[in-house]
Design a protein around this motif. Structure first.
Motif, PDB file in Angstrom:
ATOM      1  N   PHE A   1       0.801  -1.160  -0.063  1.00  0.00           N
ATOM      2  CA  PHE A   1       0.021  -0.028   0.007  1.00  0.00           C
ATOM      3  C   PHE A   1       0.887   1.117  -0.024  1.00  0.00           C
ATOM      4  O   PHE A   1       2.052   1.140   0.498  1.00  0.00           O
ATOM      5  N   ARG A   2       0.331   2.127  -0.537  1.00  0.00           N
ATOM      6  CA  ARG A   2       0.989   3.722  -0.526  1.00  0.00           C
ATOM      7  C   ARG A   2       0.051   4.475  -0.221  1.00  0.00           C
ATOM      8  O   ARG A   2      -1.006   4.944  -1.056  1.00  0.00           O
ATOM      9  N   LEU A   3       0.031   5.559   0.666  1.00  0.00           N
ATOM     10  CA  LEU A   3      -0.850   6.795   0.815  1.00  0.00           C
ATOM     11  C   LEU A   3      -0.524   7.891  -0.157  1.00  0.00           C
ATOM     12  O   LEU A   3       0.701   7.932  -0.713  1.00  0.00           O
TER      13      LEU A   3
ATOM     14  N   SER B   1       4.307  11.762  -4.520  1.00  0.00           N
ATOM     15  CA  SER B   1       4.411  11.148  -3.476  1.00  0.00           C
ATOM     16  C   SER B   1       4.433   9.335  -3.616  1.00  0.00           C
ATOM     17  O   SER B   1       4.967   8.516  -2.892  1.00  0.00           O
ATOM     18  N   ALA B   2       3.695   8.888  -4.594  1.00  0.00           N
ATOM     19  CA  ALA B   2       3.636   7.619  -4.975  1.00  0.00           C
ATOM     20  C   ALA B   2       3.743   7.225  -6.378  1.00  0.00           C
ATOM     21  O   ALA B   2       3.680   6.053  -6.716  1.00  0.00           O
ATOM     22  N   GLY B   3       4.332   8.154  -7.054  1.00  0.00           N
ATOM     23  CA  GLY B   3       4.667   7.891  -8.314  1.00  0.00           C
ATOM     24  C   GLY B   3       5.938   6.695  -8.657  1.00  0.00           C
ATOM     25  O   GLY B   3       5.305   5.898  -9.577  1.00  0.00           O
TER      26      GLY B   3
ATOM     27  N   SER C   1      -8.108  12.496  -1.103  1.00  0.00           N
ATOM     28  CA  SER C   1      -6.880  11.815  -0.360  1.00  0.00           C
ATOM     29  C   SER C   1      -7.150  10.431  -0.195  1.00  0.00           C
ATOM     30  O   SER C   1      -8.407   9.922  -0.324  1.00  0.00           O
ATOM     31  N   GLY C   2      -6.233   9.509   0.171  1.00  0.00           N
ATOM     32  CA  GLY C   2      -6.558   8.093   0.334  1.00  0.00           C
ATOM     33  C   GLY C   2      -5.206   7.105   0.417  1.00  0.00           C
ATOM     34  O   GLY C   2      -4.046   7.837   0.424  1.00  0.00           O
ATOM     35  N   VAL C   3      -5.549   5.790   0.121  1.00  0.00           N
ATOM     36  CA  VAL C   3      -4.433   4.952   0.002  1.00  0.00           C
ATOM     37  C   VAL C   3      -4.736   4.099  -1.096  1.00  0.00           C
ATOM     38  O   VAL C   3      -5.621   3.611  -1.495  1.00  0.00           O
ATOM     39  N   LEU C   4      -3.486   3.700  -1.695  1.00  0.00           N
ATOM     40  CA  LEU C   4      -3.557   2.925  -2.734  1.00  0.00           C
ATOM     41  C   LEU C   4      -2.978   1.514  -2.486  1.00  0.00           C
ATOM     42  O   LEU C   4      -2.303   1.271  -1.673  1.00  0.00           O
ATOM     43  N   PHE C   5      -3.753   0.291  -2.968  1.00  0.00           N
ATOM     44  CA  PHE C   5      -3.167  -0.997  -2.696  1.00  0.00           C
ATOM     45  C   PHE C   5      -2.849  -1.705  -3.979  1.00  0.00           C
ATOM     46  O   PHE C   5      -3.372  -1.541  -5.198  1.00  0.00           O
TER      47      PHE C   5
END
Length: 383
Positions: A102-104, A118-120, A187-191
């Motif tokens: 996961f990554r916020l 932030s998550a690229g 906003s959120g979180v990737l799984f």
């Protein structure tokens, strides 16, 4: 959508009510139990505690050792089989997930640059199958931002719109080094795809009458349907009993807007705003265009319960293992105002899947796939 966690993966959930945020957090943590090794926290606050979101997140990070937290505020919150509706309280779920699963990402307001920043790199390496998102309803282009996030990141979205009579916190603690609580966007979180999940949506309505065509419209006003005055068609579809006294349709009858290209006959439910008996038009809470399909739907307790059970039965057939955790987002117009009890939907979930750790909130709109819904429930299972 369907995408077993390893045996070391676990979830714990609990909720507590209270007007003082400090003692309420402590009570919730006492019920939550040991969280050693957990690396992701879900936090939902009722709006009575929303102004204390930053303090609550700071305390939780310090006491639990969990750096990453996601969540928002709702009119109600839920954990396991309990729901707190329209009273100060909070719900927490702590999860131990595989590293890099996961990554916020921080609040997005104008575009996806903060996500890429932030998550690229993580997305390039792992990709994402699912994202849990929380949306500030004050954003001028909520639907557009949600759609762009889903399409450009190639991810299936679940979540909901913050529901509050005060502040609208977007919790993404650990997404970056700045303020763990912001507002104003998504906003959120990737799984990652290696985290198996299953998700489904219940509409809580049933169509009445056929799918028709808007043949004349002006913004959100439907002037004609199938070449006839819109109100004439509306009365025909709802039946003579309701047509005799249109005051009865408020909250019971809604407009359904079929989604083009949907392979599940999905549709968006929108409120009726106004009816003009003289001019023969109806107004709904969505812009419509000439040539667009439209139908009318009925929403009541029996219909909503039947559709909830249909959704759960369908999901059960797709899920072979007992879920290890779950997130449920329900519309504030469901809950006690529709079912009579705030935990009615949770009882149905537990009847189907057993006593699984679950958290969630009552939202002012729900997110599934790449669009915003209303009057729905969105259930996500971690397998």
């Amino acid at each position: 959508m369907t995408v077993t966690l390893d045996s070391d993966t676990r979830f714990h959930a609990a909720c507590a009510a209270g007007v003082e945020w400090g003692p309420t957090v402590k009570a919730c943590l006492d019920r939550l139990g040991p969280v050693a090794g957990c690396n992701l926290g879900f936090l939902y606050l009722t709006d009575g505690l929303a102004e204390h979101a930053t303090s609550i997140v700071t305390l939780l990070r310090g006491v639990t050792g969990i750096r990453h937290w996601v969540g928002t505020a709702g009119i109600g919150v839920m954990a396991n089989g309990a729901a707190l509706f329209d009273e100060p309280g909070l719900a927490i779920m702590a999860a131990r997930l595989p590293e890099d699963s996961f990554r916020l990402f921080p609040t997005l307001t104008d575009g996806l640059e903060p996500l890429r920043g932030s998550a690229g790199g993580w997305l390039d390496k792992h990709g994402a199958a699912l994202a849990l998102v929380h949306v500030d309803p004050h954003h001028a282009d909520m639907a557009g931002l949600v759609s762009r996030l889903s399409e450009e990141a190639g991810v299936f979205l679940v979540g909901g719109l913050t529901a509050s009579r005060g502040e609208f916190p977007q919790i993404a603690a650990g997404a970056e080094d700045g303020d763990p609580v912001t507002d104003g966007g998504v906003s959120g979180v990737l799984f990652a795809p290696n985290l198996p999940v299953a998700t489904a949506l219940t509409q809580g309505c049933r169509p009445i009458g056929p799918t028709r065509t808007v043949t004349a419209s002006d913004d959100n006003v439907i002037l004609e349907i199938d070449g006839r005055p819109a109100l004439d068609v509306f009365k025909e579809d709802i039946g003579p009993e309701l047509a005799a006294d249109l005051r009865q349709v408020s909250g019971l009858i809604c407009a359904g807007l079929p989604i083009a290209g949907s392979d599940t006959q999905d549709y968006l439910v929108r409120d009726l705003i106004a009816i003009d008996p003289r001019a023969g038009w109806i107004s709904i809470a969505e812009r419509v265009t000439t040539g667009q399909p439209v139908m009318f739907t009925r929403r009541d307790r029996e219909t909503a319960a039947a559709d909830m059970r249909r959704m759960l039965d369908s999901l059960k057939k797709r899920v072979k293992a007992t879920p290890k955790g779950a997130v449920y987002v329900s519309c504030i117009a469901r809950g006690p105002s529709l079912f009579g009890a705030a935990n009615a939907e949770l009882s149905m979930i537990r009847e189907t899947f057993g006593d699984i750790p679950l958290t969630g909130f009552f939202a002012s709109g729900e997110v599934s796939h790449n669009r915003l819904y209303g009057y729905t429930g969105v259930l996500t299972l971690f397998l």
